[in-house]
Write an enzyme that holds these catalytic residues in place. Structure first.
Site, PDB file in Angstrom:
ATOM      1  N   ASP A 180       0.821  -1.205   0.000  1.00  8.99           N
ATOM      2  CA  ASP A 180       0.000   0.000   0.000  1.00  8.99           C
ATOM      3  C   ASP A 180       0.865   1.269   0.000  1.00  8.99           C
ATOM      4  O   ASP A 180       1.913   1.302   0.633  1.00  8.99           O
ATOM      5  CB  ASP A 180      -0.887  -0.043   1.258  1.00  8.99           C
ATOM      6  CG  ASP A 180      -2.036   0.936   1.190  1.00  8.99           C
ATOM      7  OD1 ASP A 180      -2.269   1.502   0.106  1.00  8.99           O
ATOM      8  OD2 ASP A 180      -2.713   1.115   2.226  1.00  8.99           O
ATOM      9  N   HIS A 181       0.389   2.266  -0.699  1.00  3.19           N
ATOM     10  CA  HIS A 181       1.060   3.581  -0.732  1.00  3.19           C
ATOM     11  C   HIS A 181       2.552   3.497  -1.017  1.00  3.19           C
ATOM     12  O   HIS A 181       3.371   4.075  -0.309  1.00  3.19           O
ATOM     13  CB  HIS A 181       0.817   4.346   0.578  1.00  3.19           C
ATOM     14  CG  HIS A 181      -0.479   5.087   0.548  1.00  3.19           C
ATOM     15  ND1 HIS A 181      -0.646   6.246  -0.151  1.00  3.19           N
ATOM     16  CD2 HIS A 181      -1.687   4.785   1.079  1.00  3.19           C
ATOM     17  CE1 HIS A 181      -1.903   6.646  -0.034  1.00  3.19           C
ATOM     18  NE2 HIS A 181      -2.559   5.780   0.696  1.00  3.19           N
ATOM     19  N   GLU A 289      -3.330  -0.418  -8.454  1.00  2.00           N
ATOM     20  CA  GLU A 289      -4.120   0.748  -8.040  1.00  2.00           C
ATOM     21  C   GLU A 289      -3.258   1.993  -8.082  1.00  2.00           C
ATOM     22  O   GLU A 289      -2.116   1.980  -7.628  1.00  2.00           O
ATOM     23  CB  GLU A 289      -4.667   0.544  -6.620  1.00  2.00           C
ATOM     24  CG  GLU A 289      -5.347   1.803  -6.073  1.00  2.00           C
ATOM     25  CD  GLU A 289      -6.183   1.571  -4.831  1.00  2.00           C
ATOM     26  OE1 GLU A 289      -6.957   0.595  -4.794  1.00  2.00           O
ATOM     27  OE2 GLU A 289      -6.047   2.373  -3.885  1.00  2.00           O
ATOM     28  N   LYS A 331      -7.903   9.640  10.030  1.00  2.00           N
ATOM     29  CA  LYS A 331      -7.719   8.273  10.523  1.00  2.00           C
ATOM     30  C   LYS A 331      -8.644   7.957  11.702  1.00  2.00           C
ATOM     31  O   LYS A 331      -8.732   8.726  12.650  1.00  2.00           O
ATOM     32  CB  LYS A 331      -6.270   8.080  10.962  1.00  2.00           C
ATOM     33  CG  LYS A 331      -5.250   8.321   9.856  1.00  2.00           C
ATOM     34  CD  LYS A 331      -5.288   7.225   8.828  1.00  2.00           C
ATOM     35  CE  LYS A 331      -4.388   7.531   7.643  1.00  2.00           C
ATOM     36  NZ  LYS A 331      -4.494   6.547   6.573  1.00  2.00           N
ATOM     37  N   HIS A 363      -9.870   5.155   0.408  1.00  2.00           N
ATOM     38  CA  HIS A 363      -8.822   4.952   1.418  1.00  2.00           C
ATOM     39  C   HIS A 363      -9.243   5.526   2.762  1.00  2.00           C
ATOM     40  O   HIS A 363     -10.198   6.276   2.845  1.00  2.00           O
ATOM     41  CB  HIS A 363      -7.526   5.650   0.997  1.00  2.00           C
ATOM     42  CG  HIS A 363      -6.785   4.930  -0.086  1.00  2.00           C
ATOM     43  ND1 HIS A 363      -5.429   5.037  -0.245  1.00  2.00           N
ATOM     44  CD2 HIS A 363      -7.207   4.090  -1.053  1.00  2.00           C
ATOM     45  CE1 HIS A 363      -5.052   4.309  -1.279  1.00  2.00           C
ATOM     46  NE2 HIS A 363      -6.119   3.727  -1.790  1.00  2.00           N
TER      47      HIS A 363
HETATM   48 ZN    ZN Z   1      -4.471   6.314   1.089  1.00  2.00          ZN
END
Ligand code: ZN
Length: 510
Positions: A180-181, A289, A331, A363
């Site tokens: 991810d990221h 992605e 978050k 996200h």
């Molecule tokens: Zn993100």
């Protein structure tokens, strides 16, 4: 000693039918502590995951060639030869060879996919319980490089944790693994080498954010510096065009094109480079992605359209794309912003994704209960949603409930080190809203995990908490934290099932 010895001597010595063994293990779980669905046969050998006193282990009764590489200590129980193997990455690799369903798989073509990041490496069995009965493809392994740095784990660790849980739960439906990221070629390579099945390329650092609001006359200079060939192609494709997608129309002026080209050209070029030179060459299918969610510039429908058509015309197979939506996706707390505006824009983004044949990706999807119904509805049931931090917060809640002293120390440490953690994560929490711990009774501590400010403080300090050491190099919290969560394993799994279940409910799945 481990209660599994009772299972081996009372049951395995008399019974060798796998179904019958599973039924016995299920019936007598508190006494045997052998995970019923992990019981499997390989040739003459019998395998199962068991709860040892301090950690889980894999038991191999008798031998089979295919399991020879498993490392462990041999012992004997009621005349049976038992190899007790640690749940290491090396042993996991053997299991992954023998039981193919324990390997992560790509998910392109699956409608609903949910990222269930597990920073501690102990949440996957709860996650499996949550999604088992639904038509949801879980991406059980999902970590960013930032998370790995903060927890001190590797992608190999992340996949192993999920694979062991899959084995323990006998979960034969597929699951995925998302690097991810990722921002650089090097990070993408590390992630692919470890076997991740999804790559989320974060292109935010290749965007020109100031260009989003700069004066158009200034942008003209930058634009004319791009190649003639590029500009001709863009002008033919976009300038003065009316775009109509799924009942939505938008117009792209020459000025819009100049601005979009200035903001996104770098991100498109970076994506094409990484995709063609690394991802497409890795020799297996990868869910790709592109993410631009962690940036200052909200993605307009026209920009989304521009990005997607540039990538697709450039030969990129997109599985999902994560735009930056209006409002705030902070978050561990609910959506902040104008929900009506979000709904309007999200609907168009979802239509654009559908038009190009990929899924919209949301996200920071932990706890965004206000937006879930919109996500479920406006995508025609095709989307990717990522969660991570909320799974850690459920672990913190279990600690607050059972080890108030440990919670109090973690909480004080988190407050003390908040500024450090804020370098990695943006939150709006106000510490003055958090009640002083001295004034709270132990029984009131778990409720702090229901309040936004304390949730966010504990959310973003996970890495500092996990890595904190005293002057002798002994961990301040980590060992104790893992041992509490081991003791209350079932409760943690139950909490995840309930909490992630609320997410599924919001999405309209249950
Ligand atoms: Zn993100």
């Amino acid at each position: 000693m481990g209660n599994w010895r009772n299972f081996v001597s009372n049951i395995c010595s008399k019974e060798d039918n796998v179904e019958a063994l599973r039924a016995e293990a299920e019936k007598g779980y508190p006494y045997y502590e052998v995970y019923p669905r992990s019981i499997n046969r390989v040739g003459t050998a019998l395998l199962m995951t068991a709860r040892g006193e301090k950690e889980k282990c894999l038991l191999v009764i008798d031998e089979d060639e295919r399991l020879q590489e498993l490392e462990g200590a041999c012992t004997e129980e009621s005349g049976l030869r038992v190899k007790v193997c640690p749940l290491s990455n090396e042993n996991c690799n053997v299991i992954r060879k023998v039981f193919p369903y324990t390997n992560p798989q790509p998910h392109r073509g699956k409608n609903i996919t949910i990222g269930l990041g597990d920073r501690l490496g102990i949440a996957s069995s709860g996650h499996i319980e949550t999604v088992r009965d639904f038509d949801v493809f879980p991406v059980l392994s999902q970590q960013s490089i930032r998370e790995l740095n903060l927890t001190g784990r590797t992608y190999e660790d992340v996949i192993s944790s999920a694979a062991w849980a899959v084995f323990q739960e006998g979960y034969a439906k597929d699951y995925g693994a998302d690097g991810d990221h990722l921002k650089t070629a090097e990070e993408v390579k590390i992630s692919l080498d470890a076997g991740m099945t999804m790559i989320t390329l974060d292109c935010s650092e290749h965007m020109d954010n100031p260009a989003a609001s700069a004066d158009i006359s200034e942008l003209g200079k930058k634009y004319s510096g791009f190649t003639r060939e590029e500009r001709d192609r863009w002008e033919r494709k976009y300038s003065g065009k009316d775009i109509s997608i799924g009942g939505y129309r938008f117009h792209i002026t020459e000025g819009d094109l100049i601005r979009m080209a200035c903001v996104y050209r770098g991100a498109v070029r970076h994506t094409l480079d990484i995709y063609h030179n690394i991802i497409a060459k890795c020799g297996r299918p990868i869910d790709f992605e592109m993410s631009i969610d962690e940036t200052l510039t909200p993605t307009s429908p026209a920009s989304h359209y521009f990005l997607a058509s540039e990538l697709i015309d450039g030969g990129v197979e997109i599985t999902s794309l994560a735009p930056k939506f209006s409002g705030e996706f902070q978050k561990g707390i609910d959506y902040i912003g104008d929900l009506k505006q979000f709904e309007e824009e999200f609907t168009i983004h979802a239509a654009i994704a559908d038009y190009f044949g990929y899924k919209i990706s949301v996200h920071s999807g932990s706890d965004k209960f206000k937006v879930f119904p919109i996500v479920g509805e406006k995508t025609n049931g095709k989307y990717h949603l990522k969660t991570a931090g909320t799974n850690w917060l459920e672990a913190v809640r279990v600690i607050a409930r059972h080890k108030p002293d440990l919670y109090r120390r973690m909480h004080a440490f988190a407050l003390e080190h908040l500024e450090e953690a804020k370098k990695y994560y943006h939150i709006g929490a106000k510490t003055e809203n958090i009640p002083a711990l001295e004034g709270l009774k132990d029984a009131e501590l778990p409720d702090l995990m229901n309040k936004d400010d304390s949730r966010q403080v504990l959310h973003i300090t996970y890495g500092l908490i996990l890595q904190a050491k005293d002057e002798n190099g002994k961990s301040l919290f980590k060992d104790e934290l893992y041992s509490v969560l081991y003791e209350y394993e079932e409760e943690y799994a139950g909490a995840l099932k309930k909490h992630i279940g609320r997410h599924l409910k919001g999405l309209g799945l249950l």
